[in-house]
Motif scaffolding. Structure first.
Motif, PDB file in Angstrom:
ATOM      1  N   SER A 231      -6.937   6.315  -2.308  1.00  0.00           N
ATOM      2  CA  SER A 231      -5.668   5.603  -2.453  1.00  0.00           C
ATOM      3  C   SER A 231      -4.487   6.504  -2.135  1.00  0.00           C
ATOM      4  CB  SER A 231      -5.536   5.061  -3.883  1.00  0.00           C
ATOM      5  OG  SER A 231      -6.506   4.086  -4.128  1.00  0.00           O
TER       6      SER A 231
ATOM      7  N   ARG B 138      -6.821  -4.444  -8.965  1.00  0.00           N
ATOM      8  CA  ARG B 138      -7.879  -3.523  -8.576  1.00  0.00           C
ATOM      9  C   ARG B 138      -7.698  -2.167  -9.243  1.00  0.00           C
ATOM     10  NH1 ARG B 138      -8.949   0.826  -6.014  1.00  0.00           N
ATOM     11  NH2 ARG B 138     -10.834   1.065  -4.748  1.00  0.00           N
ATOM     12  N   ASP B 139      -6.460  -1.670  -9.275  1.00  0.00           N
ATOM     13  CA  ASP B 139      -6.206  -0.352  -9.837  1.00  0.00           C
ATOM     14  C   ASP B 139      -6.155  -0.358 -11.354  1.00  0.00           C
ATOM     15  OD1 ASP B 139      -6.138   0.934  -7.386  1.00  0.00           O
ATOM     16  OD2 ASP B 139      -4.004   0.581  -7.096  1.00  0.00           O
TER      17      ASP B 139
ATOM     18  N   THR C   6      -6.164  -7.439   2.029  1.00  0.00           N
ATOM     19  CA  THR C   6      -5.872  -8.671   1.296  1.00  0.00           C
ATOM     20  C   THR C   6      -4.902  -9.535   2.090  1.00  0.00           C
ATOM     21  OG1 THR C   6      -6.232  -7.617  -0.849  1.00  0.00           O
ATOM     22  CG2 THR C   6      -4.939  -9.629  -0.843  1.00  0.00           C
TER      23      THR C   6
ATOM     24  N   ARG D 107      -2.706   4.280  -8.775  1.00  0.00           N
ATOM     25  CA  ARG D 107      -3.733   3.936  -7.795  1.00  0.00           C
ATOM     26  C   ARG D 107      -5.016   4.666  -8.156  1.00  0.00           C
ATOM     27  NH1 ARG D 107      -1.016   1.067  -3.572  1.00  0.00           N
ATOM     28  NH2 ARG D 107       1.239   1.304  -3.817  1.00  0.00           N
TER      29      ARG D 107
ATOM     30  N   GLY E  64      -8.688   1.610  -2.173  1.00  0.00           N
ATOM     31  CA  GLY E  64      -7.380   1.285  -2.729  1.00  0.00           C
ATOM     32  C   GLY E  64      -6.255   1.350  -1.736  1.00  0.00           C
ATOM     33  N   ASN E  65      -6.309   2.296  -0.788  1.00  0.00           N
ATOM     34  CA  ASN E  65      -5.216   2.428   0.173  1.00  0.00           C
ATOM     35  C   ASN E  65      -5.289   1.411   1.307  1.00  0.00           C
ATOM     36  OD1 ASN E  65      -7.471   3.540   1.357  1.00  0.00           O
ATOM     37  ND2 ASN E  65      -6.430   5.348   2.155  1.00  0.00           N
TER      38      ASN E  65
ATOM     39  N   SER F 114      -3.856  -5.728  -5.370  1.00  0.00           N
ATOM     40  CA  SER F 114      -3.845  -4.267  -5.406  1.00  0.00           C
ATOM     41  C   SER F 114      -3.659  -3.738  -6.828  1.00  0.00           C
ATOM     42  CB  SER F 114      -2.712  -3.750  -4.502  1.00  0.00           C
ATOM     43  OG  SER F 114      -2.629  -2.342  -4.555  1.00  0.00           O
TER      44      SER F 114
ATOM     45  N   ASP G 101       0.806  -1.217   0.000  1.00  0.00           N
ATOM     46  CA  ASP G 101       0.000   0.000   0.000  1.00  0.00           C
ATOM     47  C   ASP G 101       0.843   1.272   0.000  1.00  0.00           C
ATOM     48  OD1 ASP G 101      -2.426  -1.278  -0.109  1.00  0.00           O
ATOM     49  OD2 ASP G 101      -2.739  -1.303   2.057  1.00  0.00           O
TER      50      ASP G 101
ATOM     51  N   ARG H  86       4.852  -1.599  -6.185  1.00  0.00           N
ATOM     52  CA  ARG H  86       4.433  -2.986  -6.046  1.00  0.00           C
ATOM     53  C   ARG H  86       5.210  -3.933  -6.949  1.00  0.00           C
ATOM     54  NH1 ARG H  86      -1.641  -0.871  -6.748  1.00  0.00           N
ATOM     55  NH2 ARG H  86      -0.424   0.511  -8.111  1.00  0.00           N
TER      56      ARG H  86
ATOM     57  N   MET I 202      -6.274  -1.926   0.261  1.00  0.00           N
ATOM     58  CA  MET I 202      -6.394  -3.194  -0.460  1.00  0.00           C
ATOM     59  C   MET I 202      -5.265  -4.161  -0.098  1.00  0.00           C
ATOM     60  SD  MET I 202      -8.437  -4.729  -2.524  1.00  0.00           S
ATOM     61  CE  MET I 202      -8.421  -6.261  -3.472  1.00  0.00           C
ATOM     62  N   GLY I 203      -4.029  -3.648  -0.025  1.00  0.00           N
ATOM     63  CA  GLY I 203      -2.920  -4.522   0.331  1.00  0.00           C
ATOM     64  C   GLY I 203      -3.062  -5.065   1.738  1.00  0.00           C
TER      65      GLY I 203
END
Length: 458
Positions: A238, A153-154, A391, A233, A384-385, A150, A99, A103, A387-388
């Motif tokens: 995010s 998703r983005d 998950t 993102r 989004g911020n 992540s 996040d 990545r 998601m990591g």
């Protein structure tokens, strides 16, 4: 480095950061990000290779038992607990890094690590060393789930995520199939003495060669990861850093969806984990086929049935989503998984390849989409911020209580409730059907909660 927000991103409200007032479904409409499809292809291949690494061992259970002098229960720890122990736990710091950092760089470095450890796994000479290297394999692969989820998703808007996560989730089933096919060929090749005289490789036993080769495959793929285009993102939130406390408060605010979803995926993990670990061995013990033939046959069927199921069911979920069905991935998973459970329940009455091959193909085709329900629903629900982080928690819970326990649960049930040559097979079917049945009940609860919260948000 942490990626700065784009100019049009507005900072979220502080209440949103804690998760208390934010709408339960994050709608980030728009086009697929530039480079989204190539990224998805690379991530899917990485997922495939990761499952080849972890799954190749299932084909050589018999030789490992013979060479190392271990029991079924000890083998179950190799198949499940050893890998999942740190794989799940280290997903927590990995989720934080995902996040906040680049990545693709994290994931590329992690793949180099786990490929090297996989090679060491094949070089192991004792049970202890094999157990420890399986733990090390999980350490490297811990970065993959939060990083891939992540980025997908983005890269994709909500109405395309069913297919995107469907393609990505080809990885486990395709990887399992390739592990069996590749492992079967490698086992046959090595057992025939073709490695004699080759430096280093010629010193390996056939089962060791089966484990070393997947590690060699992963090294060039890790370098390719650094060349892909990482997506920006997607939504405004995010841009804002949040803590694990913020993410957990958000999940608790929407616990009517998160909790049953996570529990359902745990049960899915028990089912799929036990199948990946034990099915080749069950067939070898009860039907008398050689392990290379089993690997090649199951692998070939999986290479066709798994992608077909994921692509078809993922596309159906996307179409239903476009028509306004906010819980489309979950509803599709409920129907298809119920069919898969019925097919699996018939396994004890299958005594030939003529019946077994189409049954395995049908089960794999219908069961494949279950993971899509989890991935797409998480992506649609989670900012989004977060998601990591969420998950990572999702994989921590589902892996420790799902995939890690699956092989051992089957071994224990076989020891306690069944007897004879077919004990392991009967235990597998019982655990699979019960786990999937309970998971379907939980997904029904998820579906109701999603519809209710979507109605409140209108």
């Amino acid at each position: 480095m942490y990626e700065n927000p784009t100019a049009h991103d507005a900072p979220p409200r502080s209440a949103d950061r804690a998760g208390g007032s934010q709408a339960p479904f994050i709608v980030a409409e728009g086009a697929i990000s530039a480079g989204g499809w190539p990224l998805l292809v690379i991530l899917t291949i990485v997922y495939v290779v990761s499952f080849i690494d972890r799954g190749a061992i299932s084909l050589v259970v018999g030789p490992i038992k013979q060479d190392l002098g271990v029991s079924d229960l000890q083998v179950s720890w190799l198949l499940g607990l050893s890998f999942m122990l740190l794989y799940s736990v280290l997903g927590i710091p990995a989720g934080y890094l995902v996040d906040n950092w680049r990545r693709k760089r994290l994931l590329g470095g992690a793949m180099l690590l786990w490929s090297g450890v996989q090679i060491l796994c094949g070089l192991s000479q004792t049970y202890l060393l094999l157990f420890l290297t399986r733990i090390g394999l999980g350490v490297g692969e811990a970065v993959l789930p939060p990083a891939a989820a992540s980025m997908i998703r983005d890269a994709f808007p909500p109405e395309r995520r069913g297919l995107a996560f469907g393609i990505y989730n080809i990885g486990p089933l395709l990887g399992t199939g390739l592990a069996l096919v590749l492992g079967g060929y490698l086992l046959k090749f090595s057992a025939a003495g073709h490695l004699a005289g080759i430096p280093l490789l010629g010193l390996l036993k056939p089962w060791q060669f089966v484990l070393v080769v997947p590690g060699l495959i992963g090294i060039p793929l890790a370098l390719m990861l650094w060349l892909v285009r990482e997506p920006t993102r997607r939504d405004a939130v995010s841009a804002d850093k949040v803590s694990y406390g913020d993410a957990l408060r958000y999940a608790w605010a929407h616990k009517s969806v998160y909790l049953p979803l996570w529990c359902a995926i745990c049960l899915y993990g028990i089912a799929i984990g036990s199948q990946m670990a034990w099915l080749p061995e069950i067939i070898a013990r009860t039907m008398g086929y050689s392990r290379p033939v089993i690997g090649q046959t199951l692998g070939a069927v999986g290479l066709i049935a798994s992608p077909a199921g994921l692509l078809i069911w993922g596309s159906i979920a996307d179409r239903l989503r476009k028509r306004g069905m906010v819980d489309a991935p979950v509803r599709v998973a409920i129907v298809s998984t119920a069919i898969a459970a019925l097919v699996t329940a018939a396994f004890p009455w299958i005594d030939s390849a003529q019946l077994g091959i189409p049954a395995y193909a049908a089960q794999t085709f219908f069961f494949a989409v279950f993971a899509v329900a989890g991935g797409a629903t998480m992506a649609n629900l989670t900012p989004g911020n977060m998601m990591g982080k969420l998950t990572a928690i999702y994989y921590l819970v589902t892996n420790l209580f799902g995939l890690a326990l699956g092989p051992t649960v089957v071994a224990l049930v076989a020891r306690v409730l069944f007897a004879g040559a077919g004990a392991l097979g009967h235990a597998f079917v019982a655990c699979y059907v019960v786990s999937v049945g309970l998971a379907i009940v939980l997904l029904m609860r998820v579906s109701r909660s999603i519809r209710a919260r979507a109605a409140e948000a209108r």
